[in-house]
Design an enzyme around this catalytic site. Structure first.
Site, PDB file in Angstrom:
ATOM      1  N   THR A  80     -50.382   0.253   1.817  1.00  0.00           N
ATOM      2  CA  THR A  80     -49.566   1.392   2.278  1.00  0.00           C
ATOM      3  C   THR A  80     -49.450   1.284   3.808  1.00  0.00           C
ATOM      4  O   THR A  80     -48.605   0.553   4.295  1.00  0.00           O
ATOM      5  CB  THR A  80     -50.181   2.750   1.856  1.00  0.00           C
ATOM      6  OG1 THR A  80     -51.510   2.846   2.339  1.00  0.00           O
ATOM      7  CG2 THR A  80     -50.150   2.899   0.351  1.00  0.00           C
ATOM      8  N   LYS A 118     -56.926  -2.262  -0.764  1.00  0.00           N
ATOM      9  CA  LYS A 118     -56.052  -1.612   0.211  1.00  0.00           C
ATOM     10  C   LYS A 118     -56.814  -0.405   0.763  1.00  0.00           C
ATOM     11  O   LYS A 118     -57.699   0.150   0.104  1.00  0.00           O
ATOM     12  CB  LYS A 118     -54.734  -1.180  -0.408  1.00  0.00           C
ATOM     13  CG  LYS A 118     -54.735  -0.079  -1.417  1.00  0.00           C
ATOM     14  CD  LYS A 118     -54.547   1.348  -1.014  1.00  0.00           C
ATOM     15  CE  LYS A 118     -53.919   1.652   0.271  1.00  0.00           C
ATOM     16  NZ  LYS A 118     -53.948   3.148   0.509  1.00  0.00           N
ATOM     17  N   THR A 156     -58.680   7.279  -0.265  1.00  0.00           N
ATOM     18  CA  THR A 156     -57.541   6.375  -0.544  1.00  0.00           C
ATOM     19  C   THR A 156     -57.814   4.902  -0.383  1.00  0.00           C
ATOM     20  O   THR A 156     -57.302   4.208   0.490  1.00  0.00           O
ATOM     21  CB  THR A 156     -56.273   6.706   0.239  1.00  0.00           C
ATOM     22  OG1 THR A 156     -55.973   8.063   0.012  1.00  0.00           O
ATOM     23  CG2 THR A 156     -55.069   5.900  -0.244  1.00  0.00           C
ATOM     24  N   THR A 179     -42.946  12.340   5.932  1.00  0.00           N
ATOM     25  CA  THR A 179     -41.491  12.445   6.046  1.00  0.00           C
ATOM     26  C   THR A 179     -40.856  11.146   6.528  1.00  0.00           C
ATOM     27  O   THR A 179     -41.533  10.263   7.004  1.00  0.00           O
ATOM     28  CB  THR A 179     -41.138  13.579   7.021  1.00  0.00           C
ATOM     29  OG1 THR A 179     -42.001  13.517   8.140  1.00  0.00           O
ATOM     30  CG2 THR A 179     -41.297  14.909   6.346  1.00  0.00           C
TER      31      THR A 179
END
Lengths: 419, 419
Positions: free
Chosen positions: A171, A198, A209, A419
């Site tokens: 990511t 990751k 994460t 965003t």
């Protein structure tokens, strides 16, 4: 603080290096048009498997599916997507995870229950499931073609599928985290390991994460894998902190398909266990190095503590302190913040016995400051990798944690992620 | 999110507003030549007193002295310095704290045991004790001259001593935090309160580098003050987080000297208790607003939780999340991070019942996202003060925490604090 584990023979091929494993990464357009975002790992035969999951109470939908599918300790494929966490979207999320497992099962013709699913990315947004399923279908086709070529002995040049898989799970990572090693066994035969991971933000003890996938062609039962993996995770992924946040999605799984024909025992089993741990530590350190916006890597070694758990608490507390991280960024030998972070870790120790070192430079002794050369300290702190050591002189246990500095760039990245 | 407590009559005079209290701040040159850095609070008569201290295992030297001197529940003066924490410097630190108490005792002629000492500033550096003692001596002389003028009725214009005291305890604070109120009692008479605090970085539950001083001329015994203060701190200073670090130095103390002649009881005692809490909450919110580098203030209200403790854990976890703080800075309605922070708080709740609001805008319902106007969300997040509400629909308890955003400026400040 070496990049590869000393004395181990490194191989190419990542998670597909062990016999009987295949991997691909494809571009499904989940979030960005030109990013690999769907990864598929496949074993020609059913593999013994084990997993460790996030301790966050809020768990992503694929977590539940994977936990269920791993109940019997068997798996044959793992599908992972980036770009969407498939978390906190209600029934649609469960159905999406289910559909991903079904799509894999269908294209490679295995039971759905042998497919594990992992996701990473933004929380609370429904998966663009049609694109994901198309991606899985393409990945599956390519994977079958790999298997076919392999059977016909046409697989001369190593395929880059595993590398694309490692790219597909990234990511905000800036560095691909992928390894493969071999372990020659004293009992005869060779065991191979592959791994990819990751993680760069939202990393913390309890696997914020963070996704990790280990493959091996050893023949090791699920129950043993589970024990080795849990201990390895304790000393690796759970000792990394980037920002103190733990995520909804994280998991580390290991698949052992036995294709090497080696069932390790005795010393070989000891080596097997230490390689599982060593690979996890290596991936964990890579994750800390790649911390969001990080400009420096820190290793915190705490020794002389009454209990292992307390040693871990202290090491993690220091690595996770915003003030220590900012001081590292500012190259400021502010050992008071280090001792303070130890003090609020919840661990029990005698502050008046603590010695603190930056690299080899002693900056505090017996819990109080000593005069040291600020110039030498500055030189140590200017390095890209900084080691902080605390000798607590209060027991026999020790622990190591890894982290990174807190930078303007971290704020920029996380002020504009969604965003 | 008002600046003053509604319905309470505000006074001038800070900690010196209650009858029989005096305060001064002087420039002792501890760290900077032109900064007020020594504060002295004095009561004409012995006061009932109580204190709450940092839970950090590593405690600054003055903490131990103050705890010892408060054993009997009595105090008459408080001396505070900024610019040096007097922490982690060994015997010299204990002697410095001792010398500060002795200097105060000598100049205002009270027992050393009735003097409390607090320090804030850099850790691990020896106090420039001679400068501090000279400062105390000057402060004491000025204070005695105030008392003298007061006796002679010459104190017509309010002295700015208390304001200078509030300035003297500031470190990286950008705003002085000082209040005074009066409480007219239904039983007759008026009770006055004064308060000052410092804190802007290293703020966290358990009172990271936070100092708070409350004075009142009510007649309330130490044991009751202790109970009120502990509960007030739980709901105020312990619900503020700026960066998750808790410090070695922090304390909140309250002195009640009885000079008003009012011994509150019944409803008046209820009002007294709620004023102690209200003042602590007001100071705590000021501290969050003044968070190092903060550009926005956040209030997190968590309701519908099974236990109060769990509600507090969730509220603090959200306020303390680097990712939530960075999203606030970036004005990004990233409610997934909010739910995630609740999830790793350690509290027990049902994620699928959680509703999340930004201001009055619902962004998630039943643990999953709802479609909302990004434009409206942006408008809410653009404000300087943002309210985040979580309705857990899982119990009756609630809690509120306060924090601020994580900014580039925070990194800059803390990358260069010590040097």
């Amino acid at each position: 603080m070496e990049k590869t584990v000393e004395g181990w023979k490194q191989l190419a091929g990542g998670v597909a290096a062990p016999k009987g494993f295949y991997a691909v990464g494809v571009q499904a357009g989940i979030k960005y048009p030109d990013k690999y975002d769907v990864a598929l790992i496949y074993s020609k035969v059913q593999a013994q498997a084990a997993g460790v999951y996030t301790k966050n109470l809020v768990k992503a939908h694929p977590l539940y599916l994977t936990q269920r599918h791993l109940d019997n300790g068997i798996a044959q494929a793992v599908v992972i997507n980036s770009g969407n966490a498939n978390a906190c979207v209600g029934d649609f999320g469960d159905k999406s995870a289910e559909a991903m497992a079904e799509a894999v099962a269908k294209v490679v013709s295995i039971p759905k229950e042998d497919v594990l699913v992992a996701s990473t990315g933004v929380i609370g947004v429904e998966m663009p499931i049609e694109r994901v399923l198309t991606g899985i279908s393409n990945a599956g086709e390519e994977l079958l073609s790999q298997v076919g070529k392999d059977l016909q002995g046409q697989q001369d040049t190593p395929d880059d599928g595993a590398h694309r898989a490692a790219l597909a799970i990234m990511t905000t990572d800036t560095v691909v985290k992928e390894y493969a090693y071999e372990l020659p066994c004293s009992q005869g035969g060779v065991i191979k390991f592959g791994a990819m991971a990751k993680g760069s933000g939202m990393i913390h003890p309890n696997m914020g994460t963070m996704l990790g996938f280990l493959t091996t062609d050893a023949d090791v039962p699920s129950s043993v894998l589970q024990r080795f993996l849990r201990e390895a995770v304790e000393e690796s992924f759970n000792m990394v902190t980037v920002d103190g946040d733990t995520s909804t999605n994280d998991m580390v799984v290991i698949l052992a398909n036995g294709a090497s024909g080696v069932t390790p025992s005795g010393d070989d089993m000891v080596h097997f266990e230490s390689m599982v741990k060593g690979i996890c530590i290596q991936l964990a350190k890579d994750i800390a190095r790649d911390g969001e916006g990080a400009s420096k890597f820190m290793e915190v070694i705490v020794s002389g503590v009454k209990t292992r758990e307390d040693a871990r608490k202290i090491a993690r507390s220091i690595c996770g302190s915003s003030l220590v991280k900012a001081a590292l960024f500012g190259e400021d030998a502010n050992w008071g913040r280090i001792l303070t972070a130890a003090g609020y870790s919840g661990a029990d120790f005698n502050p008046s016995r603590v010695d603190i070192f930056l690299g080899d430079l002693v900056v505090a002794q017996g819990g109080k400051g000593v005069s040291f050369s600020e110039e030498t300290a500055k030189k140590i702190l200017e390095q890209k990798e900084v080691q902080i050591r605390l000798a607590l002189n209060d027991g026999e246990e020790s622990a190591t944690a890894w982290g990174c500095d807190l930078t303007h760039e971290y704020v920029t990245i996380n002020g504009s992620y969604r965003t």
